[in-house]
Write an enzyme that holds these catalytic residues in place. Structure first.
Site, PDB file in Angstrom:
ATOM      1  N   LYS A   1       1.204   3.849  -2.547  1.00  0.00           N
ATOM      2  CA  LYS A   1       0.324   5.231  -2.777  1.00  0.00           C
ATOM      3  C   LYS A   1       1.410   6.747  -3.107  1.00  0.00           C
ATOM      4  O   LYS A   1       1.482   7.161  -3.824  1.00  0.00           O
ATOM      5  CB  LYS A   1       0.105   5.640  -1.298  1.00  0.00           C
ATOM      6  CG  LYS A   1      -0.828   4.768  -1.028  1.00  0.00           C
ATOM      7  CD  LYS A   1      -2.434   5.368  -1.933  1.00  0.00           C
ATOM      8  CE  LYS A   1      -3.432   4.745  -1.568  1.00  0.00           C
ATOM      9  NZ  LYS A   1      -4.788   5.331  -2.255  1.00  0.00           N
TER      10      LYS A   1
ATOM     11  N   TYR B   1       0.491  -1.243   0.016  1.00  0.00           N
ATOM     12  CA  TYR B   1       0.093  -0.038   0.080  1.00  0.00           C
ATOM     13  C   TYR B   1       1.205   1.050  -0.196  1.00  0.00           C
ATOM     14  O   TYR B   1       0.774   2.223  -0.533  1.00  0.00           O
ATOM     15  CB  TYR B   1      -0.794  -0.303   1.218  1.00  0.00           C
ATOM     16  CG  TYR B   1      -1.564   1.407   1.130  1.00  0.00           C
ATOM     17  CD1 TYR B   1      -2.779   1.503   0.706  1.00  0.00           C
ATOM     18  CD2 TYR B   1      -2.148   1.763   2.388  1.00  0.00           C
ATOM     19  CE1 TYR B   1      -3.666   2.373   0.684  1.00  0.00           C
ATOM     20  CE2 TYR B   1      -2.550   3.003   2.351  1.00  0.00           C
ATOM     21  CZ  TYR B   1      -3.565   3.193   1.860  1.00  0.00           C
ATOM     22  OH  TYR B   1      -4.403   4.586   1.502  1.00  0.00           O
TER      23      TYR B   1
END
Length: 302
Positions: free
Chosen positions: A167, A163
């Site tokens: 991001k 993640y």
């Protein structure tokens, strides 16, 4: 009515931050494509119900919206999402790349599938959506992207290598879009939300420290992020591009981006031994600590 006459596509808008952005954009005058496959937080299952609920809220408040249940995670299906804006409303002006899933796992146990699935939705999905919309933005010489990033990537967090990488990659993607498409009056910015939603509901709350952190986040509603997204998509932000913002309750942050912070020079060049003897002591005071976002933003949101 800052978005009067504009058409927005908001991915992952069946709930949470995405839903609030879609609602607020509709209230600001935009016609909205609500995109959501209706999957679980881990990406499993599929249902049109979340998107239908968002559409109902928008229409009850006098706005216009249509639904797309295609996935952002493949090139062809992302193209269908962009095409749905043209089919229903005749144009596209705004893309909000918000869709996401989680596969949290400590790094040394993370599987290739856990890595690939998160990168596929967040990073690949943001590219696919942006690239399809870029064709139309170029032709009309206008357009705005709002990409949803996270402090997990900007600062750091435990158990989220997939993640976090996705991001932070989105930040680099946004900056590249801003540079490449400036000549077409197209803008690209990032927003790092602070809110209690499905994406934060998986945060552990076992120790007293963890429980206190979760309690702080639970006080931050997803609606606090929507006004900034509306502004960044509007003509009022025509001179704002390539930036990274964060709304936290009633605070607004502008995040720094990577730049050199310290340098030293050796006229004779460097050897490994010389680096250890001279460069390391000179540079060490400027090293970045291994912080998590909650440690950097340690004060209570108000």
């Amino acid at each position: 009515m800052m978005l009067e006459g504009k058409v927005a596509v908001v991915t992952g808008s069946g709930g949470g931050v995405g839903r609030e952005i879609a609602i607020h954009m509709a209230l600001a005058g935009a016609k909205v494509i609500i995109n959501d496959i209706g999957a679980s937080l881990s990406g499993e299952g599929q249902s049109a119900t979340p998107a239908q609920q968002t559409k109902q809220i928008i229409e009850q408040r006098g706005g216009q919206a249509e639904i797309s249940t295609d996935s952002v995670a493949s090139w062809d299906s992302a193209g269908k999402i962009v095409q749905s804006a043209l089919d229903h409303f005749g144009r596209i002006d705004i893309v909000v790349n918000n869709a996401g899933i989680l596969r949290d796992q400590i790094f040394h146990r993370m599987s290739p599938e856990e890595w690939d699935s998160v990168i596929g939705v967040h990073l690949n999905g943001s590219f696919y959506m942006s690239r399809h919309a870029a064709t139309h933005f170029r032709k009309q010489e206008s357009g705005a992207y709002v990409h949803i990033t996270s402090t997990s990537g900007l600062i750091g967090n435990f158990g989220q290598a997939n993640y976090s990488a996705a991001k932070l990659g989105i930040v680099a993607l946004s900056k590249s879009i801003a540079l490449d498409m400036k000549r077409y009056n197209v803008r690209s910015n990032c927003l790092a939300p602070f809110a209690w939603s499905r994406m934060t509901s998986s945060i552990p709350a076992e120790t007293p420290e963890q429980k206190a952190r979760v309690e702080k986040i639970m006080r931050m509603g997803p609606e606090k992020n929507a006004p900034l997204a509306v502004f960044l998509a509007s003509d009022a932000a025509r001179e704002v591009s390539g930036q990274v913002f964060g709304p936290r309750m009633n605070e607004l942050f502008l995040f720094s981006q990577s730049r050199p912070i310290r340098s030293i020079h050796s006229a004779d060049g460097w050897t490994p031994e010389k680096i250890a003897e001279i460069a390391l002591p000179a540079l060490r005071p400027s090293f970045m600590p291994l912080d998590r976002s909650g440690e950097v933003l340690s004060w209570d949101p108000v």
